[in-house]
Each structure stands twice: as C-alpha cells, then as structure tokens.
Write a protein that holds these residues in place. Structure first.
Motif, mmCIF file in Angstrom:
data_model
loop_
_atom_site.group_PDB
_atom_site.id
_atom_site.type_symbol
_atom_site.label_atom_id
_atom_site.label_comp_id
_atom_site.label_asym_id
_atom_site.label_seq_id
_atom_site.Cartn_x
_atom_site.Cartn_y
_atom_site.Cartn_z
ATOM 1 N N GLU A 254 70.713 7.443 -5.451
ATOM 2 C CA GLU A 254 71.981 7.057 -6.073
ATOM 3 C C GLU A 254 71.975 5.588 -6.496
ATOM 4 O O GLU A 254 72.547 5.235 -7.534
ATOM 5 C CB GLU A 254 73.146 7.324 -5.109
ATOM 6 C CG GLU A 254 73.342 8.817 -4.852
ATOM 7 C CD GLU A 254 74.769 9.156 -4.423
ATOM 8 O OE1 GLU A 254 75.566 8.240 -4.222
ATOM 9 O OE2 GLU A 254 75.056 10.368 -4.301
ATOM 10 N N GLU B 274 56.900 11.459 -16.378
ATOM 11 C CA GLU B 274 57.336 12.652 -15.661
ATOM 12 C C GLU B 274 57.271 12.423 -14.143
ATOM 13 O O GLU B 274 58.207 12.702 -13.409
ATOM 14 C CB GLU B 274 56.458 13.864 -16.037
ATOM 15 C CG GLU B 274 56.717 14.412 -17.419
ATOM 16 C CD GLU B 274 56.104 13.557 -18.533
ATOM 17 O OE1 GLU B 274 55.281 12.675 -18.213
ATOM 18 O OE2 GLU B 274 56.468 13.762 -19.709
ATOM 19 N N TRP B 275 56.114 11.930 -13.682
ATOM 20 C CA TRP B 275 55.932 11.737 -12.243
ATOM 21 C C TRP B 275 56.829 10.621 -11.715
ATOM 22 O O TRP B 275 57.451 10.744 -10.661
ATOM 23 C CB TRP B 275 54.461 11.430 -11.955
ATOM 24 C CG TRP B 275 54.134 11.492 -10.505
ATOM 25 C CD1 TRP B 275 53.712 12.569 -9.802
ATOM 26 C CD2 TRP B 275 54.238 10.402 -9.558
ATOM 27 N NE1 TRP B 275 53.549 12.238 -8.482
ATOM 28 C CE2 TRP B 275 53.860 10.921 -8.307
ATOM 29 C CE3 TRP B 275 54.611 9.074 -9.655
ATOM 30 C CZ2 TRP B 275 53.836 10.133 -7.156
ATOM 31 C CZ3 TRP B 275 54.596 8.289 -8.510
ATOM 32 C CH2 TRP B 275 54.218 8.818 -7.268
ATOM 33 N N THR C 41 59.677 9.453 -12.935
ATOM 34 C CA THR C 41 61.092 9.840 -12.903
ATOM 35 C C THR C 41 61.364 10.744 -11.703
ATOM 36 O O THR C 41 62.353 10.563 -10.982
ATOM 37 C CB THR C 41 61.476 10.559 -14.212
ATOM 38 O OG1 THR C 41 61.125 9.724 -15.313
ATOM 39 C CG2 THR C 41 62.967 10.832 -14.261
ATOM 40 N N ALA C 42 60.468 11.712 -11.484
ATOM 41 C CA ALA C 42 60.628 12.589 -10.318
ATOM 42 C C ALA C 42 60.660 11.770 -9.029
ATOM 43 O O ALA C 42 61.455 12.028 -8.120
ATOM 44 C CB ALA C 42 59.503 13.627 -10.279
ATOM 45 N N LEU D 202 63.910 9.982 -8.636
ATOM 46 C CA LEU D 202 64.987 10.926 -8.315
ATOM 47 C C LEU D 202 64.781 11.579 -6.950
ATOM 48 O O LEU D 202 65.395 12.592 -6.623
ATOM 49 C CB LEU D 202 65.099 11.987 -9.414
ATOM 50 C CG LEU D 202 65.507 11.439 -10.790
ATOM 51 C CD1 LEU D 202 65.461 12.535 -11.835
ATOM 52 C CD2 LEU D 202 66.910 10.836 -10.745
ATOM 53 N N GLN E 280 61.899 12.909 -5.382
ATOM 54 C CA GLN E 280 61.050 14.095 -5.213
ATOM 55 C C GLN E 280 59.596 13.761 -4.911
ATOM 56 O O GLN E 280 58.835 14.652 -4.560
ATOM 57 C CB GLN E 280 61.114 14.968 -6.489
ATOM 58 C CG GLN E 280 62.523 15.386 -6.863
ATOM 59 C CD GLN E 280 63.210 16.196 -5.794
ATOM 60 O OE1 GLN E 280 62.611 17.096 -5.238
ATOM 61 N NE2 GLN E 280 64.444 15.860 -5.474
ATOM 62 N N MET E 281 59.179 12.503 -5.139
ATOM 63 C CA MET E 281 57.783 12.142 -4.908
ATOM 64 C C MET E 281 57.719 10.925 -3.991
ATOM 65 O O MET E 281 58.725 10.249 -3.776
ATOM 66 C CB MET E 281 57.088 11.817 -6.245
ATOM 67 C CG MET E 281 57.023 12.981 -7.211
ATOM 68 S SD MET E 281 55.914 14.286 -6.606
ATOM 69 C CE MET E 281 56.559 15.711 -7.514
ATOM 70 N N THR E 282 56.518 10.626 -3.489
ATOM 71 C CA THR E 282 56.308 9.524 -2.556
ATOM 72 C C THR E 282 55.537 8.406 -3.254
ATOM 73 O O THR E 282 54.443 8.651 -3.774
ATOM 74 C CB THR E 282 55.490 10.027 -1.347
ATOM 75 O OG1 THR E 282 56.019 11.281 -0.936
ATOM 76 C CG2 THR E 282 55.523 9.039 -0.214
ATOM 77 N N PRO F 289 59.790 12.675 0.980
ATOM 78 C CA PRO F 289 61.175 13.151 1.035
ATOM 79 C C PRO F 289 61.266 14.653 1.273
ATOM 80 O O PRO F 289 60.298 15.384 1.072
ATOM 81 C CB PRO F 289 61.695 12.825 -0.356
ATOM 82 C CG PRO F 289 60.495 12.965 -1.233
ATOM 83 C CD PRO F 289 59.304 12.507 -0.398
ATOM 84 N N LYS G 255 62.187 17.687 -0.351
ATOM 85 C CA LYS G 255 62.273 17.931 -1.787
ATOM 86 C C LYS G 255 63.295 19.025 -2.144
ATOM 87 O O LYS G 255 63.669 19.834 -1.301
ATOM 88 C CB LYS G 255 60.891 18.298 -2.328
ATOM 89 C CG LYS G 255 59.876 17.173 -2.206
ATOM 90 C CD LYS G 255 58.525 17.588 -2.759
ATOM 91 C CE LYS G 255 57.585 16.418 -2.861
ATOM 92 N NZ LYS G 255 57.010 16.018 -1.555
ATOM 93 N N GLY G 256 63.627 19.079 -3.446
ATOM 94 C CA GLY G 256 64.636 20.034 -3.925
ATOM 95 C C GLY G 256 65.767 19.231 -4.530
ATOM 96 O O GLY G 256 66.508 18.603 -3.793
ATOM 97 N N SER G 257 65.911 19.259 -5.867
ATOM 98 C CA SER G 257 66.850 18.327 -6.501
ATOM 99 C C SER G 257 68.140 18.963 -6.994
ATOM 100 O O SER G 257 68.957 18.279 -7.604
ATOM 101 C CB SER G 257 66.151 17.629 -7.682
ATOM 102 O OG SER G 257 65.858 18.551 -8.723
#
Lengths: 147, 147, 147, 147, 147, 147, 147, 147, 147, 147
Positions: free
Chosen positions: H8, H33-34, H36-37, H40, H42-44, H71, H73-75
């Motif tokens: 956030e 792509e990676w 941004t994920a 947000l 979803q990645m480390t 994290p 995961k699951g957005s």
C-alpha cells in the motif's frame, strides 16, 4: 454397483420389509449406533457381519462384498445440513464449539477428542415435560505431543 | 463496544489472571458448560449473573450491561471449522448425521432434538488405555405436528 | 424408488389430472399448508393419510410406503433460492432478520420461535389496490434455559 | 461515519439507556416492526422521523442525516444465518419454500408476494402449552404479465 | 417428464427444424423476449399459447400441459455465470450496481424497480463503428411504504 | 488513503452538503450514469474532471490524485447482492439470462454485448398505473472471430 | 442430445481413432487453438466446418447441426480448477493478476484486453534446460469511454 | 507493519510521485513484469533490489527489510475476480482451459507448464483496427514421471 | 465410456477378485503409490502398462485405450474433503501450511516443492505404542527466477 | 492482544533481527517443525518454552502468557490456499487423496493416520538434477473400532 447403491438397497428393503435398526443391531451383535452407521455406508463390516446384514435385507453377493470394503465417508449432501434434525447438531457446534474447546483444554490440555476411537449411545429419557433425547459420547483424548 | 469486545476482554482477563472456567461457574452457581458459553458470547446472563461475571473478570459497567442482552449467536469463523478439536465434532455429524436421524426417528417418530431446551455435561472418563472425553447431551424431543 | 421419486410422481399426476392442493387437503382432513408440504416430500404421513394420498394421485404401493417414512428435509436446490417467489421470503429474512430477533427477544427474552411446533395459514386478502398474500405464522416460543 | 456506525450507536445507546423498541415506535408514530428495521439500518426515515430517533438515542447531526439516506440493505453477516432464532426462519423457507410457491400459484397464478409493498405484525399469542410467537405477513400479490 | 425436459425438447426441435424465436413470438402473438423466456422454462403459458407452442415444436400433450404450470424459475447453472455473453450482464451489475441504486433512489426515493411488472425489448442498433445491442428495460417503481 | 476511502469521503460529503448526482454530472459535463459510477470508485477521471469533482465534494489533493488512477472495479460486497434494488437486476439475469443469449445470438451470431464500449441512460417513465424506471442500455456487439 | 453429448462423442472418437487436434485443424483450415476449443464445445462452427468435423469423428447429422449452434460456454467443472495443468494458469492470474492490470493500464489507460477479439498460439520452445511451453496471446484493447 | 502495508505504501507513493513501473524496472535492472509483481507483494527482492525500490518510493528501513522476505502470495480478493480487466483472463481459462490442456498434452504428454520457472512479456501491438495487448508467456514444461 | 467409468470398473473388479494394489504394482513394475494413483484415474499409463492393468482387471479394449490418455485430474468430490482419513491430510496443511512455507523458504529461498517431479512412499512403521503410518515425500525444489 | 497479534510480533521481530527458525528450535530444545508451528500460532508452549521464545523475540509478558494458551488452530486465510508453495500440498491431496486412502486401508484396515500424534521432518535432499525437498511424516494409525 458401488457402496452408495448398497445403502439405497438397504434403505428401500428396510421400508418394504418393516425392519427396525435395533433388530438389525441385535442380529449383528453390536450397538445400534455402529450398525446403523455401517448400513448407511459409513463403516466397514467384517465377513460374518456383512453376511448377516445381507441376509436381513436380501442383498446380492456383490453388495455383501462391498459392505466389507472401507467406504468414502461423509453422509450429508451439503456442508451445512438442510434437514432440521441434523441441523440442530450442527447448530450445537456453531453455538457451543468454542465452549467444547475451552472446557476440554481446561481439563486435558492441548489435544482433541478422537472421532475414531469413539463410541456413542442414543436413548429415550422419559420426562414429564416431554421425553428427551439422550446421547452419550465417549472419545479417547489424544494430546498433541512435542517432538 | 459490542458483545464481541466483551468476549475478547473476558478471554484476555482469564489468561492474565489464570482463572478457571469451572471456578467461574461455581461462583455464578450454574454448570460450567452454560457459563462458559455465556462468557464466550453465546448466552444471556441475568443482572445478578452478569454482575458476578463482571467482578471476576474486572469488566466495566458497559460490558456488564452487554452481558444481559441477547447476542447474535454463532461462535465459529468458518462454516467448516479449521480447529482440529472443533472439527472432530463436525466430522461426527458428517459421518453419523444420517445415523442420528434414523435412530431418533425410529425411537420418536418425525421431529427433532431441541438445541434450545438442551443441556450438556462434559467430564473426564478415566481409562487405562488413555482417558476419554465423556459428553452427555440431553435435549427435549419436539415432534412435528399435523394441523 | 426414493421419496424424491414419489414427489415427482405426485407433481406429474397433479398436472395431468388437474388436481388442486386444497382438494387434496380436504380429503386428507388437514390444512392445505401441511398436506402440500407432505406431498412435496417434507412431512411424514400416517398410514391412513398416505393411503388417501396414494389413491388421489394413483401411486403404487411402494410409494405409499415411502410417504410414511421420515424424509431428509429441505426443498430447495440452492442455499440462496433463484425462484423469484421463494427469493422474496429469503429477502425478508435478509432485510428483517435482525428485526425479528430484536422484537421477539424484547417480548420473550432469549430463545427462538419453533419451526417444528409451528403452523401456518396462507390466504388471499382482497384489496382495492391489488389483492394481497396474507400469511399467519404461529410457532411456540422456546426459551433457552440455564442449567 | 456510515450507516453501519449509526446502527451500532443506536444499539449501544439502547442498551445503556434501557430503551424499548415498542416505545421508540410509539414516539415515531409507526409500527414497531418498521421502526426497528429502520433503526437497524434497513429503512429510510424522513426528516421528522429521523429527528425523533436522533433525540431518543442521543445521535449527532451527521447520524441523523444518514438516517434519511437509503441504505444498502441486508442485515445478516452470512448467506445462511448462524443465529438460532434467525435460522429458524431460514429453515421455514428451506422446508416450506416449495409449499409457499405451490399454494400461492394455485390461488393467484404466476407472480410473487411483494417484499416491498409489505407489512408485518409480530405479537405474543398466549397458550397454556407455552406462549407462541404470532407473525402476520401481508404483501401485495404482483402477477407476471405477458407483453 | 418435468419442465426442464420440455425446455430441452424445445431447444432440440428448434435446432432440428431451424425455427427462429422471432417467428415463434409472432405466432404466439406476444413479444419475442417474453415468448423466448417462456420456451426456456421461465414463464407460464395459457392454454391457447401452450397449444401454439406445442404445434410449432411438435410437443406431446404432457409437455403442453407442463407449459401451463408455473415453473421453478432461474435459468443459470452457477451463481456467477460462466458464459461470456451472460457474464457481461453480471459484470454490469457488479460495476454499475451501486450507480443504479444511487440514481434510482435520487429520482424515486426508497424502493425498487420491479422485476415482475417488467418488460424489455432487445434490438439491433446500426452503427458505423460496429452495430450495437440495444436493450430497453421498463419496470414499475415500487416504493417502500411505512406502516 | 486508497480509492475506497475517496468513495466514502464523497458519499459522506454528498449527504452532508445535500448534493445531487445529476448536478455533479452537469458540472463535470458528462452523463449522470458515468459520473456517478466514477464517484463510486468504478471509473477513472481525467485531471480536469477530477479537479471539478474534488471542488464539489471538498476533497484533499491526494484524493483528487487517486480519482485519476484506474481503480480495482466491482462495487458489491457479495457475489449475490443482498440489497433488494440491486438484487432485482441480478434476478433479471437469473430469469432472463438464457433469453438474452438466445435473442442476441439469433440477431448477431456468436459473440457478446460489450460491457466496456457501453453506455446507459436511466429515466423516469410516467405511467398512470405507477411511474416506471426506464433503462436503455447500448453496448457494441463484439463477434467471436475464427483464426 | 445436447452440445455436451457432442463433445463427449468427439473426445471418445478421437481416442478410439487416434486422431490429432493439429490434423483436425488442418482439415478445417483454421488454427489448432480455435478448432480444439470448438470441438470441446466452446465455439460455433459454420456449416462447412461442422460437416468436416462431423466426417472426421463420424458424427450423426443431429450432432453436426448442434456444432452450428452457439453453446453455453465455460469448460471447467469448478470455479477453482483442480487439474494441475489448468490450475497453473489460474495461479498465474492469482499471482500476476494485479500486475497485468497495472502494466496494461500504464500502457493503454482504463480499459481491458478483449477475450472475444482474441487469438492465441501455443508452441514448443526448445531449450537445453528442458523445453518450454510458449503461448502468445493477442487481444484487442478496449478502452472505457466517457459518455 | 507487514508486506501488505508495504504494497500500500508503494502504490500510494507511486501515485503521489507519478512514477512509472517501466522506470522502476529499469532502475532495478529487470523486466517490468517481474518488478511490478514484486512491488505488488508477490515476489522477493534481494538486498540491492530492495534498497533501490526503497529509494524510489521513499520506504522506511522496516519496509525495505520486508521486501526481502518471501511473501504469502495471491493478489486477488475473491476466487472469481470482479475487476473486468482481470476477469477477462479468468474467462480465458474458463473457455480455453480444456483446450490448453489438450494441446499441451498432445505436444508434450502428461505434465504441466511451470508457473514458477516462468516468464512473461506484455507489449502494445499496433493495429489499424485498434491496438492490441500482446502477451507472451514462456514456462518450462514439467513432465509427470513414473517411479 | 470415459476415464471415470474405467476407474469404477477397476474398483469394482478389485473387490470382486480380491486383488491387492501392491500386487498390481509389482506386475506393472512400478511403485504401488504411482500405480494406484493411475488406476484411480490420476496418472497416464503407456501402452504396455495399460495392457497389463487391463489384463489384471479384465478391462475391455476401449478402457485400455482410455488408460493411455491424460485424465482431468482431481480425485475428491468437495474442496474440503469429508472422508476422515483424507481430511487429516487437509488438516495438516491447515495447521502446518505456514510452517512448511517458512521452513522451506528458510532452507531454499523463494520457490516451491514440485508436485509434478515428485515421488512418495507409504509404509508401516512398527511401534509398541501402536503402529504408525510413515510417508516420505520427495519433490524437486523449483526456485522463482528473476527475469 | 490475542494470539494472532503475538504471531505478527514474532514474524516482524524475526525479520528485523534476522533470526532463523532452526536456531529458535535449538534454543527451545525441540524440532524446528514443531517450534515454528508454535511460533506461528498453532501449538501451545509450556512456561519454560514460552519464556525462551519471549526472550528470543523480545515479547512482552502478556504475549508470553498467550503462548501458553491453546490457540484456535488453522493458519490459512482461505479453504483452497492461494500461495503456490502451500497450494502444491493441497494439490497432492486433490490428486493423491484417494490413493492415500486405498493404500493405508490395504495396509491397516479401516481407520486414519493421526494428525495429532504426529511428527514430521523436513530436510534438503541433495540431487544433481536439482535439490529436492524431503518430508517424512509419521502419524499413529488409529483404527475404527466396533462397539
């Protein structure tokens, strides 16, 4: 033919022949609670028991064989039961679930009441204000162990 | 402040002060099953009971008032409980639900076991192979009537 | 054959023969509400009632036997009903549910209105602005008791 | 602040001040059923009604304004209610839903009972075998029209 | 045979015979929207209409009788539709639902648009950038009344 | 602060200040349908539009920035809406969904009505038997293409 | 017979006859992705294509007719797929869904990638560390428009 | 503070500062792509990447530390996404899921496309009939092995 | 005939003929875990393996062909399994899921244990306090890669 | 403060201080599997263990007290987990669940593997083709008994 078909055959035969679960249990030589659960597809009979059940309800050999195989358990069509009698038990868990948890942990510590090493007895409790259903459950306490 | 907040205050105070549910019940003068359910937000206390509970846990006046109001019942966060102890009771309904139904109808006819005019007793059943949890449930049978 | 099959037989025969539920009720000698619920697989008929129903709809002996067995209740295919007429009742609970709760508790204290010791009457209420459906429900109040 | 907050303020004030819904209704000058539903966030008050409600419960001006805005309706936290009192009404639909449908269609043809042009009255029905909850529902019948 | 079977018979016959819904509507003498809904098991035909539909699709007498009985409505297999065309309508509600609500309440006050006293018209709207689907919905506004 | 917070600020300010959606739309210079959807967090404003909206509702700079960011769309708290006004639209899809599908495919072939290249207009339709809600939807038809 | 039955006939014939999807596509003269989707009940064939498919799999005339009718789309039995291959695609949306959203909006503004004006190509990507599945998706960007 | 809070903070800072994902990616030295994920949640990130991200968005040390932890995961907030852009991807799986399965198995045999050893590239594909979103996915094929 | 039918044929034949899974595995020449999964419709046999399985259970040629086609995987009827034996595994994930996650990430970094390049061995572990079920799982670790 | 808060405090402190679960386990003197589960809110520590954990993570006295109370177990936010690592375990049950059931029943008869009297060990299994995750589970077999 699968175990579900056997259950339906037993249920239909019972109505047609007017058989009582208590009498089936007596012939099998075990409690009416366990025997009824078995007839409804939740327990596994040994050869002798299955033969007795087969005779009582007039089942074919294939059905008698299926009674001796461990079934995929779970007897209700929905996660929250719609039948009023069965729903009342679900409601008891909804309302008293955390109470069960607190009192059992206070008495026994962390662990569960087994639903496998478990027995139960249902009987009529005469009462002037209306008879009562009396159910006694007894399950082994299984503690979580550290390792 | 709502009833949920009161439950959290009781649960926290109980841990901090090392209070036992059985002792709370003794002071309230009722069974430990009913009193624990009430403290966990499922039952309604009368004024005197609420005052006693308030003293034991050191609750503010607003909380004591809330204990006297009928709560929105239901103590579990999901339809299928995730806690292993509580799940075992859910599993019993899943496996034995149709058995309960058959045996109660065989004994009483069409109707239900009341979950309102209901009482229950949980105790330890000593057993050499491991102590057992013993639960006795007693609920009034309520027949469906024709009209 | 199971109870569901009997319900389908009754529904089909009713359409084919142009039978009215009110007439079935009159012949059975009970209210149209209870008799219709029974014909739709939610109630248990006694021998005499079942025989009458069987004659009206031309049911075979096995079906008449099944009408005398307690059914697994619950008449709707989904948790939230899709049929507009039935949904409106669901909406009433969604909108007025907490109102029912507050008013009944204010009048009676903690407890429920029985859905078992319950009767109901549906009738047409003529009205210049469009006739109204009038439903009177009457269920015994069952108080939670302390123990 | 949103309408939900207003509902919580009303519920809290009612407990603190020991106010009865029936008295609120009398002061507002409407039925206790409609007024309670409004206080619980399901109906829209006009300016005068909202002011009265605001005075009774000691609400701030912002809350009184919110009482005059159409709320997002639906008063229950889950699709299948967990509270036993409210569940019994859900059970009535589950068991009697198709009966309602058959009888209303037999009497009125294709259409529904309105849940909008609807009123209801809840009262105590004294009875020697235990008092009963009596609910009268009256909703306009709305026919499907061809076009 | 039930209403679902009749729907499947109509759908199959329509493909086999290459019938258009618009032509069925013309023969029945009503809008194509209402007639299609009826053929798909959502509306109730009167005797004359049912006979016409029966002739067009070559239905047996039992099917023609079933077309005259109020069906259990709801035409979709899942709560959230998977078919892309139908899902787009669901998405419109998901995105615009609260907008519908605000604008209708701003114009009419508290109440709903009837889905019963309702009609609809779907037509092609020629457009250079690609033709458009044009749907006009018209439903009676039903206000909540105080009582 | 996120877009949801901005929506709540707008909704609160609108009630406090007695603003009408139609007036907001006029000031923004677009339809009331699109502007209301935007204010309720479903559409993206450009800089000038966002500034106008910000002035009308007295929003801080951060909120005005957020109005210009594409939101996560979907305005309803549950898959099946509980609010009666919004539910009626859901019911229309449930009852008429397959009818929409049949008629659009009959007219256009395989494809969908766009919910993106879409506009809508809601107005009051005066009627002696009670005014009606009139909604015109217009969405581009998008054909499935082979490749 | 319905479209589902046709899909099952195709799937069975394909196994029995050892037919490859790539060969079916070649004979139909379109991509293997679209043709396979059509054979699995998700797309609508024209007369010539349907006849070709019918010959390849030995389908009866009724099945060939059904291939030309727009199907109710959606090929999976559950909302969250259980098959590991298909689940991986669902997982990609779960993990990368908000990333898709951010990047497409950054590049194109508010709108969506069409799933209708869409094509896709799946091929093997040789790789020393293990061959890879390579999927190229191409869908028209559809902007939300103000109105 | 947890990873969600960090997401956030990044989302808010990005809007306030008008940062583009493509620029963040350039500074981090990986694909948009990676990156941004990762931003947000979803990645480390490794230490150096996290420090760069922290500088760009002005994150505190605790947030930079959290970026380096794997994290949960699951957005997406619901099993079936409500946002139209993300839903279209879900629809593709619903419609084309079994097609993906058939074609990948035809090409590779039993196994899956990895969603872990996976990369993806999203770009704009200029087109006279309207620009297109072009997504290339490449995942290692993982065969089921016998053992 | 589909793969499900083949599974039912195998299950029925196994009971009738009293065959053991361990013996089937020995004849196929692979582990009992993989072979049983294949017989229950979760794995794909090659021609020779399928022929062997077909002989053991007396399957027709069509069934033997189906054993060589990749099945739609997923062996359970509900998202949360009702069978007590299978539920215990689900409970392990519910209770230990985050523990698995923490420990695998601590040891390996971000990534997963493959459920495809995976094998498992179940055996009896004799123990004076009651024999134990011993399951060894071994799955390749697959790291998330940056790109 | 509740147990969930304690879990969040531990998780945050672990990241800030760079503590390893394996080291926590060593100091507590038990397996890393059990200790991690306890720190994540799934197990109950005794006084000495809780004090050690409290020192390692710098927890306040109230948190240390909460570690000694039996928690409401269940560590995942959804019934079907969205995190890819945890999902893979769920997938194993979905694919291999009936295989577990068949093989355990073939070896042991009717009953379950305990998830309470259970231990587990996770370790790295070096492998030239990529290291593997190796998990050994050992649970007591609990037979259903007749009664």
């Amino acid at each position: 033919m699968n175990r579900n078909d056997v259950t339906e055959m037993i249920v239909a035969a019972r109505i047609q022949k007017g058989i009582k679960w208590a009498d089936v249990a007596k012939k099998v030589g075990l409690s009416k609670e366990w025997v009824t659960a078995g007839c409804l597809g939740q327990m596994t009979f040994d050869k002798k028991q299955a033969t007795t059940v087969g005779k009582i309800f007039g089942l074919p050999a294939e059905a008698v064989a299926l009674l001796q195989v461990v079934p995929y358990k779970g007897s209700l069509p929905t996660a929250v039961p719609t039948d009023p009698l069965i729903y009342r038990f679900y409601e008891l868990i909804s309302v008293y679930g955390t109470t069960f948890k607190e009192l059992i942990h206070e008495e026994f510590g962390d662990g569960i009441m087994s639903a496998i090493d478990f027995k139960m007895d249902m009987k009529r409790e005469p009462n002037a204000a209306g008879d009562r259903v009396n159910i006694v459950m007894s399950g082994k306490f299984l503690p979580y162990k550290t390792y």
